[in-house]
Design a protein around this motif. Structure first.
Motif, short mmCIF file in Angstrom:
data_model
loop_
_atom_site.label_atom_id
_atom_site.label_comp_id
_atom_site.label_asym_id
_atom_site.label_seq_id
_atom_site.Cartn_x
_atom_site.Cartn_y
_atom_site.Cartn_z
N PRO A 133 0.81 -1.23 0.00
CA PRO A 133 0.00 0.00 0.00
C PRO A 133 0.84 1.28 0.00
O PRO A 133 0.47 2.26 -0.65
CB PRO A 133 -0.83 -0.11 1.28
CG PRO A 133 -0.91 -1.59 1.55
CD PRO A 133 0.41 -2.14 1.09
N GLU A 134 1.97 1.28 0.72
CA GLU A 134 2.81 2.48 0.74
C GLU A 134 3.40 2.76 -0.64
O GLU A 134 3.49 3.91 -1.07
CB GLU A 134 3.93 2.32 1.78
CG GLU A 134 3.43 2.36 3.22
CD GLU A 134 4.57 2.34 4.22
OE1 GLU A 134 5.75 2.35 3.79
OE2 GLU A 134 4.28 2.31 5.43
N VAL A 147 2.03 1.81 -3.49
CA VAL A 147 0.91 2.25 -4.33
C VAL A 147 0.66 3.74 -4.13
O VAL A 147 0.51 4.50 -5.11
CB VAL A 147 -0.37 1.45 -4.02
CG1 VAL A 147 -1.57 2.06 -4.74
CG2 VAL A 147 -0.20 -0.01 -4.43
N GLU A 148 0.64 4.19 -2.89
CA GLU A 148 0.39 5.60 -2.60
C GLU A 148 1.50 6.48 -3.18
O GLU A 148 1.23 7.53 -3.77
CB GLU A 148 0.28 5.81 -1.09
CG GLU A 148 -0.08 7.23 -0.72
CD GLU A 148 -0.70 7.33 0.66
OE1 GLU A 148 -1.21 8.43 0.97
OE2 GLU A 148 -0.69 6.34 1.41
N HIS A 149 2.74 6.01 -3.03
CA HIS A 149 3.89 6.77 -3.54
C HIS A 149 3.81 6.92 -5.06
O HIS A 149 3.99 8.02 -5.61
CB HIS A 149 5.18 6.07 -3.14
CG HIS A 149 6.42 6.67 -3.74
ND1 HIS A 149 6.90 7.91 -3.36
CD2 HIS A 149 7.27 6.20 -4.70
CE1 HIS A 149 7.99 8.19 -4.05
NE2 HIS A 149 8.24 7.18 -4.87
N PHE A 208 1.13 6.60 -7.01
CA PHE A 208 -0.03 7.41 -7.38
C PHE A 208 0.29 8.90 -7.26
O PHE A 208 -0.03 9.69 -8.17
CB PHE A 208 -1.22 7.06 -6.48
CG PHE A 208 -2.45 7.87 -6.79
CD1 PHE A 208 -3.29 7.52 -7.84
CD2 PHE A 208 -2.77 9.00 -6.03
CE1 PHE A 208 -4.42 8.27 -8.13
CE2 PHE A 208 -3.90 9.76 -6.32
CZ PHE A 208 -4.72 9.38 -7.37
N GLU A 209 0.95 9.27 -6.18
CA GLU A 209 1.30 10.68 -5.98
C GLU A 209 2.30 11.16 -7.04
O GLU A 209 2.22 12.30 -7.50
CB GLU A 209 1.87 10.87 -4.57
CG GLU A 209 0.79 10.75 -3.48
CD GLU A 209 1.36 10.82 -2.08
OE1 GLU A 209 2.61 10.87 -1.95
OE2 GLU A 209 0.56 10.83 -1.12
N PHE A 213 -6.96 -0.68 -3.54
CA PHE A 213 -6.28 0.49 -2.98
C PHE A 213 -5.97 1.50 -4.08
O PHE A 213 -6.25 2.70 -3.94
CB PHE A 213 -4.99 0.04 -2.27
CG PHE A 213 -4.39 1.10 -1.39
CD1 PHE A 213 -4.92 1.37 -0.15
CD2 PHE A 213 -3.29 1.83 -1.81
CE1 PHE A 213 -4.38 2.35 0.67
CE2 PHE A 213 -2.74 2.82 -1.01
CZ PHE A 213 -3.28 3.07 0.23
N PHE A 214 -5.41 1.03 -5.20
CA PHE A 214 -5.09 1.93 -6.32
C PHE A 214 -6.38 2.51 -6.90
O PHE A 214 -6.45 3.69 -7.24
CB PHE A 214 -4.32 1.15 -7.39
CG PHE A 214 -3.48 2.02 -8.29
CD1 PHE A 214 -4.03 3.11 -8.96
CD2 PHE A 214 -2.14 1.75 -8.49
CE1 PHE A 214 -3.27 3.90 -9.80
CE2 PHE A 214 -1.36 2.54 -9.33
CZ PHE A 214 -1.92 3.63 -9.97
N LYS A 224 -7.96 5.47 -4.81
CA LYS A 224 -7.28 6.75 -4.99
C LYS A 224 -7.63 7.36 -6.35
O LYS A 224 -7.87 8.56 -6.46
CB LYS A 224 -5.76 6.55 -4.86
CG LYS A 224 -5.35 6.14 -3.46
CD LYS A 224 -3.90 6.47 -3.20
CE LYS A 224 -3.62 6.51 -1.70
NZ LYS A 224 -4.28 7.61 -1.00
N THR A 225 -7.67 6.52 -7.37
CA THR A 225 -8.00 7.00 -8.71
C THR A 225 -9.46 7.43 -8.81
O THR A 225 -9.78 8.45 -9.43
CB THR A 225 -7.70 5.90 -9.74
OG1 THR A 225 -6.35 5.46 -9.61
CG2 THR A 225 -7.92 6.40 -11.16
#
Length: 265
Positions: A70-71, A73-75, A77-78, A123-124, A127-128
């Protein structure tokens, strides 16, 4: 957004380093999209990115992504938001399967299959989806499987993850439709890709169902042609789609088909 105006649209593909994901990247690039290739294998994504730039005449991007983290994925995405821009189309293609009897399967492997095939995808996607809802448009395409419609022996865990992808996608479609965001599920049978290097190392399964095996190039074209539409599902091959309908309507016949004709693992 129709296929005619994928021009300059940001298309993100997870699991884009090889197989179906790689071909989706190329087909989107041919339509003039700005392609973002995401995958674990950093040694492969650069080559796919360069080919996309050749096909589109536009910049393409590549990011190493482990959807089970998850970390990470967040990185990623940002970074996409900062370096590329908002996402117009997300193709959740990352995933893997192992074909073994359930009594023999390693449960750590089963856990990882859920982390990759469904939890990381969710998770992805969340965010999208938040970003797409704010814009009032977008398209999420989830690569599920015929295994999520018609389970067969030796695919217990894999089928469970793909049943979850289907259930998630069907509910998400209803939630996002009022916001102008489309959700499509793609349910392929066996595809001639390296997926089966891990799922079926012997190669016996693919050779036994040769007539049903899909061409990743043709399927990728169909998926890209659906981008920007409200298409609910893409089910291939058609013979398996018919069998899956029988499976739902006539369970006993479905068990016969799943246990015989379409069970060659």
């Amino acid at each position: 957004m129709s296929v005619q105006n994928l021009m300059n649209k940001v298309v993100v593909v997870t699991g884009g380093s090889a197989g179906l994901g790689e071909q989706i990247c190329y087909e989107a690039a041919k339509k003039g999209a700005i392609v973002v290739v995401c995958a674990r294998r950093i040694n492969l994504i650069g080559k796919v990115k360069e080919r996309c730039e050749e096909l589109s005449g536009k910049p393409a991007f590549d990011y190493q992504l482990n959807v089970a983290d998850p970390e990470n994925v967040e990185h990623v995405f940002e970074k996409i938001q900062a370096e590329v821009g908002s996402i117009d189309v997300l193709v959740n293609n990352a995933g893997f399967g192992i074909f073994e009897n359930f009594v023999d399967i390693n449960m750590d492997l089963a856990k990882n299959m859920f982390e990759v095939n469904i939890l990381g995808m969710m998770f992805f996607t969340q965010k999208t989806a938040i970003q797409m809802v704010e814009k009032g448009h977008g398209h999420i395409i989830n690569i599920a499987s015929m295994a999520g419609k018609m389970a067969t022996a030796k695919s217990t865990v894999y089928s469970a993850t793909k049943f979850a992808v289907l259930g998630f996608s069907n509910a998400l479609r209803l939630e996002l439709k009022p916001a102008g965001v489309s959700v499509t599920t793609v349910n392929p049978g066996p595809i001639h890709t390296e997926f089966f290097d891990k799922a079926d190392p012997s190669g016996d399964y693919l050779s036994s169902i040769d007539r049903l095996v899909l061409d990743p190039n043709k399927l990728a074209k169909e998926i890209v042609n659906a981008m920007g539409t409200c298409k609910r599902e893409i089910n291939r091959p058609r013979a398996m789609e018919v069998a899956a309908r029988f499976y739902t309507l006539f369970p006993h016949i479905g068990d016969f088909l799943a246990g015989g004709l379409f069970n060659k693992k």
